[in-house]
Scaffold this motif. Structure first.
Motif, PDB file in Angstrom:
ATOM      1  N   ALA A 256      41.837  -0.949 -43.043  1.00 57.42           N
ATOM      2  CA  ALA A 256      41.296   0.414 -43.537  1.00 57.42           C
ATOM      3  C   ALA A 256      40.421   0.856 -42.585  1.00 57.42           C
ATOM      4  CB  ALA A 256      40.853   0.357 -45.145  1.00 57.42           C
ATOM      5  N   VAL A 257      39.350   0.355 -42.186  1.00 53.54           N
ATOM      6  CA  VAL A 257      38.210   0.722 -41.199  1.00 53.54           C
ATOM      7  C   VAL A 257      38.658   0.803 -39.828  1.00 53.54           C
ATOM      8  CG1 VAL A 257      35.881   0.268 -40.468  1.00 53.54           C
ATOM      9  CG2 VAL A 257      36.481  -0.297 -42.830  1.00 53.54           C
ATOM     10  N   SER A 258      39.356  -0.220 -39.294  1.00 52.30           N
ATOM     11  CA  SER A 258      39.680  -0.151 -37.785  1.00 52.30           C
ATOM     12  C   SER A 258      40.717   0.796 -37.465  1.00 52.30           C
ATOM     13  CB  SER A 258      40.241  -1.459 -37.497  1.00 52.30           C
ATOM     14  OG  SER A 258      39.110  -2.304 -37.756  1.00 52.30           O
ATOM     15  N   TYR A 259      41.708   1.242 -38.483  1.00 50.75           N
ATOM     16  CA  TYR A 259      43.017   1.998 -38.195  1.00 50.75           C
ATOM     17  C   TYR A 259      43.070   3.025 -39.355  1.00 50.75           C
ATOM     18  CZ  TYR A 259      43.644  -2.074 -35.435  1.00 50.75           C
ATOM     19  OH  TYR A 259      43.620  -3.220 -34.592  1.00 50.75           O
ATOM     20  N   GLY A 260      42.035   3.654 -39.609  1.00 48.89           N
ATOM     21  CA  GLY A 260      41.642   4.580 -40.643  1.00 48.89           C
ATOM     22  C   GLY A 260      42.658   5.768 -40.775  1.00 48.89           C
ATOM     23  N   ASN A 261      43.229   6.499 -39.597  1.00 49.59           N
ATOM     24  CA  ASN A 261      44.026   7.511 -39.467  1.00 49.59           C
ATOM     25  C   ASN A 261      45.353   7.160 -39.272  1.00 49.59           C
ATOM     26  OD1 ASN A 261      41.842   9.391 -39.742  1.00 49.59           O
ATOM     27  ND2 ASN A 261      41.386   9.202 -37.607  1.00 49.59           N
ATOM     28  N   THR A 262      45.811   5.757 -39.304  1.00 49.41           N
ATOM     29  CA  THR A 262      47.184   5.465 -38.985  1.00 49.41           C
ATOM     30  C   THR A 262      47.846   5.155 -40.576  1.00 49.41           C
ATOM     31  OG1 THR A 262      46.574   3.142 -39.464  1.00 49.41           O
ATOM     32  CG2 THR A 262      46.669   4.045 -36.934  1.00 49.41           C
TER      33      THR A 262
ATOM     34  N   GLU B  37      49.115   2.927 -41.722  1.00 48.84           N
ATOM     35  CA  GLU B  37      48.888   1.450 -42.232  1.00 48.84           C
ATOM     36  C   GLU B  37      47.345   1.348 -42.888  1.00 48.84           C
ATOM     37  OE1 GLU B  37      50.011   2.027 -39.265  1.00 48.84           O
ATOM     38  OE2 GLU B  37      52.125   1.260 -39.489  1.00 48.84           O
ATOM     39  N   GLY B  38      46.462   2.138 -42.300  1.00 44.74           N
ATOM     40  CA  GLY B  38      45.060   2.086 -42.652  1.00 44.74           C
ATOM     41  C   GLY B  38      45.132   2.977 -43.908  1.00 44.74           C
ATOM     42  N   LYS B  39      45.895   4.027 -44.198  1.00 43.51           N
ATOM     43  CA  LYS B  39      45.828   4.702 -45.372  1.00 43.51           C
ATOM     44  C   LYS B  39      46.375   3.900 -46.494  1.00 43.51           C
ATOM     45  CE  LYS B  39      46.068   9.122 -43.143  1.00 43.51           C
ATOM     46  NZ  LYS B  39      46.896  10.320 -42.548  1.00 43.51           N
ATOM     47  N   LYS B  40      47.321   2.993 -46.039  1.00 39.34           N
ATOM     48  CA  LYS B  40      48.094   2.251 -47.161  1.00 39.34           C
ATOM     49  C   LYS B  40      46.984   0.998 -47.679  1.00 39.34           C
ATOM     50  CE  LYS B  40      51.657   0.580 -49.454  1.00 39.34           C
ATOM     51  NZ  LYS B  40      52.245   1.477 -50.672  1.00 39.34           N
ATOM     52  N   ALA B  41      46.268   0.597 -46.549  1.00 42.82           N
ATOM     53  CA  ALA B  41      45.479  -0.254 -47.142  1.00 42.82           C
ATOM     54  C   ALA B  41      44.380   0.071 -47.965  1.00 42.82           C
ATOM     55  CB  ALA B  41      44.693  -0.821 -45.603  1.00 42.82           C
ATOM     56  N   LYS B  42      43.874   1.540 -47.635  1.00 40.94           N
ATOM     57  CA  LYS B  42      43.160   1.934 -48.646  1.00 40.94           C
ATOM     58  C   LYS B  42      43.401   2.295 -49.964  1.00 40.94           C
ATOM     59  CE  LYS B  42      40.857   4.983 -44.926  1.00 40.94           C
ATOM     60  NZ  LYS B  42      40.462   6.355 -44.309  1.00 40.94           N
ATOM     61  N   GLU B  43      44.663   2.670 -50.134  1.00 41.01           N
ATOM     62  CA  GLU B  43      45.162   2.692 -51.494  1.00 41.01           C
ATOM     63  C   GLU B  43      45.606   1.494 -52.114  1.00 41.01           C
ATOM     64  OE1 GLU B  43      49.188   4.177 -50.920  1.00 41.01           O
ATOM     65  OE2 GLU B  43      48.683   6.322 -49.945  1.00 41.01           O
ATOM     66  N   ILE B  44      45.568   0.412 -51.427  1.00 40.47           N
ATOM     67  CA  ILE B  44      45.723  -0.849 -52.116  1.00 40.47           C
ATOM     68  C   ILE B  44      44.475  -1.474 -52.671  1.00 40.47           C
ATOM     69  CG2 ILE B  44      46.206  -3.260 -51.667  1.00 40.47           C
ATOM     70  CD1 ILE B  44      48.448  -2.578 -49.599  1.00 40.47           C
ATOM     71  N   ILE B  45      43.412  -1.011 -51.715  1.00 45.26           N
ATOM     72  CA  ILE B  45      42.047  -1.419 -52.016  1.00 45.26           C
ATOM     73  C   ILE B  45      41.682  -0.863 -53.457  1.00 45.26           C
ATOM     74  CG2 ILE B  45      39.496  -1.402 -51.256  1.00 45.26           C
ATOM     75  CD1 ILE B  45      40.565  -1.596 -48.422  1.00 45.26           C
ATOM     76  N   LEU B  46      41.925   0.546 -53.455  1.00 47.44           N
ATOM     77  CA  LEU B  46      41.547   1.329 -54.756  1.00 47.44           C
ATOM     78  C   LEU B  46      42.169   0.940 -55.854  1.00 47.44           C
ATOM     79  CD1 LEU B  46      41.845   4.892 -53.049  1.00 47.44           C
ATOM     80  CD2 LEU B  46      39.635   3.652 -53.959  1.00 47.44           C
TER      81      LEU B  46
ATOM     82  N   ILE C 249      39.028  -8.173 -48.211  1.00 44.47           N
ATOM     83  CA  ILE C 249      38.291  -8.028 -46.545  1.00 44.47           C
ATOM     84  C   ILE C 249      39.236  -7.972 -45.840  1.00 44.47           C
ATOM     85  CG2 ILE C 249      37.044  -9.559 -45.120  1.00 44.47           C
ATOM     86  CD1 ILE C 249      35.930 -11.101 -47.522  1.00 44.47           C
ATOM     87  N   ALA C 250      40.431  -8.539 -45.752  1.00 47.47           N
ATOM     88  CA  ALA C 250      41.499  -8.303 -44.798  1.00 47.47           C
ATOM     89  C   ALA C 250      42.093  -6.858 -44.821  1.00 47.47           C
ATOM     90  CB  ALA C 250      42.772  -9.068 -44.864  1.00 47.47           C
TER      91      ALA C 250
END
Length: 740
Positions: free
Chosen positions: A719-725, A727-736, A713-714
């Motif tokens: 990923a949602v709030s800072y999708g183009n940064t 950090e946002g991209k890194k969060a998306k990778e970890i979620i996947l 959730i964190a």
């Protein structure tokens, strides 16, 4: 007796000729003999070689009309300054080094050779005084020739010799001008400026006696020196003075054009327009300056009332057959005028005509492609815009140019968008076809193949017609242009290949097109296009075999499409600020049964989008859904506390220090303390550039002491709030990775 007298006369003539050849006797005969020989023999040939060299420079030099022109149309290598290679007589520098291989001389080297020969063989320096009145001309030719071979220091040496030894020569002013130009080339512009001021400003009484042609040259040399020293105001002043009389048509026209460019760079449109108008009306100016002056007029008008007048002028120039080498520039500037008038269709038409113009320059194409890209980008046609920006990068050979680098950044920003749009389009098509019945799928591809055949047949027929009329295009024309089709073996061969590709080996008989007619050498009764299974473009089974039938495969296509729609929504919303396109992608995604993890971010972004568009009703709908279904999330907290005001700005260095402190807490395993401190500190810097880093660090810490679900959730919030940064991209990778 008569025979004896003739011998005496011949001997006397030979004696006089031998006597006059001497350069050590100061007599009327000697002076005149060497002066005439120097002027009409050696120097004449030298001057002819020099003039030919100037002509070669003018012919070979290609001006870049998109940048400010250099005052002299010549390119010198910056680091190549050749020292004097001769060491015999002062100033001249004669006598090639022994053992040096003889090579073919350039035109300027040949001119220098003639000047040296004139000085060596016909110089009459007796007791320190030169008695051949043509030697100063020889030294001037020597200096000018060395100047154009980029041997500036030896050139100055030769010119100084004239100034020191022939102060009363009629060419002394011209010699000083050439010395000033040579000094400018070796970065001694201050010396050049001082010398030209002495010639033109200090010696007021002398200035009145200087011919207009010499004044023009002196002011031009001063302008060169001031441009080199980046003193553009003084350069403008002397370019204005150099263009009062316009005795030298080519240099005068060039000076006017450069003066107009300087005004244009300073955004002084009225002054630039006035200068370019003067050049456009200068009847004796070289045509290339006049045509480009007209183009610059269209760039530098300040009154809207002139727009239609300039458009009419541009149309006349386009219709003039003499202007065919400049059509790409003329069409482009006409397109700019139409675009400024909001006549976008006319602008597009002219830009495309510019690209189609024969012999158009690559640099002009980069400007035209960029304009087309910008127009489509403004109209939210991002895929077309990306294609045109890509064309700029394909055509341009300049990777250093700031404009090209800017276009490259635009193209990179569009690359992700194009990729996701392609995924959506492709997967939509596959899913749609997969949902059809077997009969519907077969009918769909049969219709597609029929259209494909018709298109190919029309294209082949058009090609054959073109060749029949002698227009075979690049690589296919042979023989005389316009020769009959059946006299052209290459056209015949191409036509036969195209016929067999479409119809097969048909017999020569009536109704040969009928599908039941058998092909030669085959018992098949099917149409030849169906028999020819090599061409998979027309094979129905090759299409049907690619349709996915497994539920898992189709579901995977849908998931990829939905993820692409979500990414597109973020890109349009945050990167391109196109709220309408972002809304359409996210709303469509909401109707496609997306993954549970996407429902909250979809509603959050739609809430923000409708808020920015002023649609209170729909904004409230998404807000209520978030508060009802996800009350404990960060998004709900932000909605409930929208007016939280930051009372004090925190300096960036302080933010960095705080981040380091919290990072050390995380590294020491104090995860709960790190989260508490991040929560307490981050509310004071909601707009700081480091906020995404704090949020990602917080998510890492949560993942260490809370469960996998809390960690996910964190990460989703980042990923949602800072999708183009990053950090946002890194969060998306970890979620996947977590979901695998």
């Amino acid at each position: 007796m008569k025979k004896y007298t003739q011998k005496i006369i011949v001997i006397l003539i030979l004696f006089i000729a031998a006597y006059s050849c001497s350069t050590k006797k100061d007599t009327v005969i000697n002076r005149n003999f060497h002066a005439i020989t120097t002027k009409f023999n050696v120097l004449f040939n030298g001057q002819e070689a020099f003039n030919k060299g100037i002509e070669e420079i003018n012919t070979g030099y290609k001006d870049d009309w998109f940048n400010r022109l250099p005052i002299e149309p010549i390119v010198f290598e910056e680091d190549k300054i050749v020292l004097e290679s001769f060491n015999s007589n002062p100033g001249a520098g004669f006598g090639a080094a022994s053992g040096e291989e003889k090579k073919e001389l350039t035109t300027f080297e040949r001119a220098e050779e003639k000047a040296v020969k004139a000085i060596q063989k016909h110089g009459m320096n007796i007791d320190g005084t030169e008695h051949n009145r043509q030697i100063d001309n020889a030294y001037l030719l020597l200096g000018k020739s060395r100047y154009y071979t980029q041997r500036f220091i030896p050139a100055i040496d030769a010119l100084n010799y004239v100034i020191a030894n022939y102060p009363q020569a009629d060419l002394i002013a011209e010699t000083k001008i050439w010395r000033a130009k040579a000094n400018t080339r070796i970065d001694n512009e201050e010396t050049a400026i001082e010398a030209m001021k002495l010639l033109l400003i200090v010696r007021d009484s002398l200035e009145a006696d200087l011919p207009d042609k010499i004044k023009e040259q002196a002011h031009t040399a001063l302008a060169m020196a001031y441009v080199k020293s980046d003193s553009m105001q003084n350069a403008k002043k002397h370019l204005q003075l150099a263009t009062r009389t316009l005795k030298n048509r080519a240099q005068g026209a060039r000076n006017l054009f450069i003066l107009g460019q300087i005004y244009s760079d300073e955004n002084k449109k009225d002054s630039a327009f006035s200068v370019f108008n003067k050049l456009a009306n200068f009847k004796k100016a070289p045509y290339k300056y006049k045509i480009h002056a007209n183009i610059e007029l269209a760039k530098n008008f300040s009154k809207d009332s002139l727009s239609n007048t300039l458009l009419e002028r541009m149309q006349k120039l386009i219709k003039n057959r003499d202007n065919r080498p400049y059509l790409d520039e003329l069409y482009y500037q006409t397109g700019v005028l139409h675009q400024n008038n909001d006549s976008i269709k006319l602008a597009l038409n002219n830009y495309n005509n510019s690209l189609r113009a024969k012999n158009g320059s690559d640099k002009q194409k980069t400007f035209t492609y960029e304009k087309l890209g910008d127009l489509y980008f403004k109209d939210s046609e991002y895929q077309y815009a990306s294609a045109y920006y890509d064309s700029v990068l394909q055509v341009s050979k300049d990777s250093v140019d700031i404009r090209i680098r800017r276009i490259k950044r635009k193209y990179r920003n569009l690359s992700s968008l194009i990729k996701f749009e392609k995924i959506v389009t492709t997967n939509d098509s596959i899913v749609k076809i997969a949902s059809l019945s077997k009969d519907e799928q077969k009918q769909y591809f049969e219709n597609y193949i029929e259209k494909l055949k018709k298109t190919d047949e029309d294209a082949a027929q058009l090609r054959l017609n073109q060749m029949a009329f002698g227009n075979s295009g690049p690589g296919l024309q042979s023989g005389k242009k316009g020769s009959w089709y059946f006299y052209n073996n290459q056209s015949m061969s191409f036509g036969k290949t195209e016929f067999q590709k479409i119809w097969g080996n048909r017999r020569l008989e009536d109704n040969w097109r009928w599908s039941e007619k058998a092909t030669i050498g085959s018992k098949a009764t099917k149409d030849s296009v169906q028999v020819n299974t090599v061409n998979l473009r027309y094979d129905l089974n090759s299409y049907l075999s690619t349709i996915p039938y497994k539920t898992a495969t189709i579901d995977s296509l849908k998931i990829d499409r939905n993820q692409a729609l979500y990414e597109l929504g973020l890109i349009y919303k945050e990167q391109f600020k196109n709220q309408n396109l972002a809304k359409s992608r996210l709303e469509r995604l909401a109707t496609l049964n997306p993954k549970k993890e996407l429902i909250l971010p979809i509603n959050w972004h739609l809430y923000q989008i409708y808020n920015s568009l002023g649609d209170a009703e729909k904004s409230e709908m998404h807000k209520n859904l978030i508060l009802k279904e996800y009350p404990d999330t960060k998004f709900a907290q932000i909605i409930l506390n929208p007016n939280e005001i930051v009372t004090e700005e925190v300096a960036l260095n302080k933010v960095e220090k705080e981040y380091k402190k919290m990072y050390y807490l995380y590294k020491e395993g104090k995860f709960e303390e790190a989260v508490l401190k991040i929560d307490a500190f981050i509310t004071t810097i909601p707009n700081a550039n480091l906020t995404p880093k704090f949020e990602l660090l917080k998510a890492y810490a949560i993942g260490k002491y809370k469960g996998k679900e809390a960690y996910k959730i964190a990460l989703e919030f980042v990923a949602v709030s800072y999708g183009n940064t990053e950090e946002g991209k890194k969060a998306k990778e970890i979620i996947l990775q977590i979901e695998k």
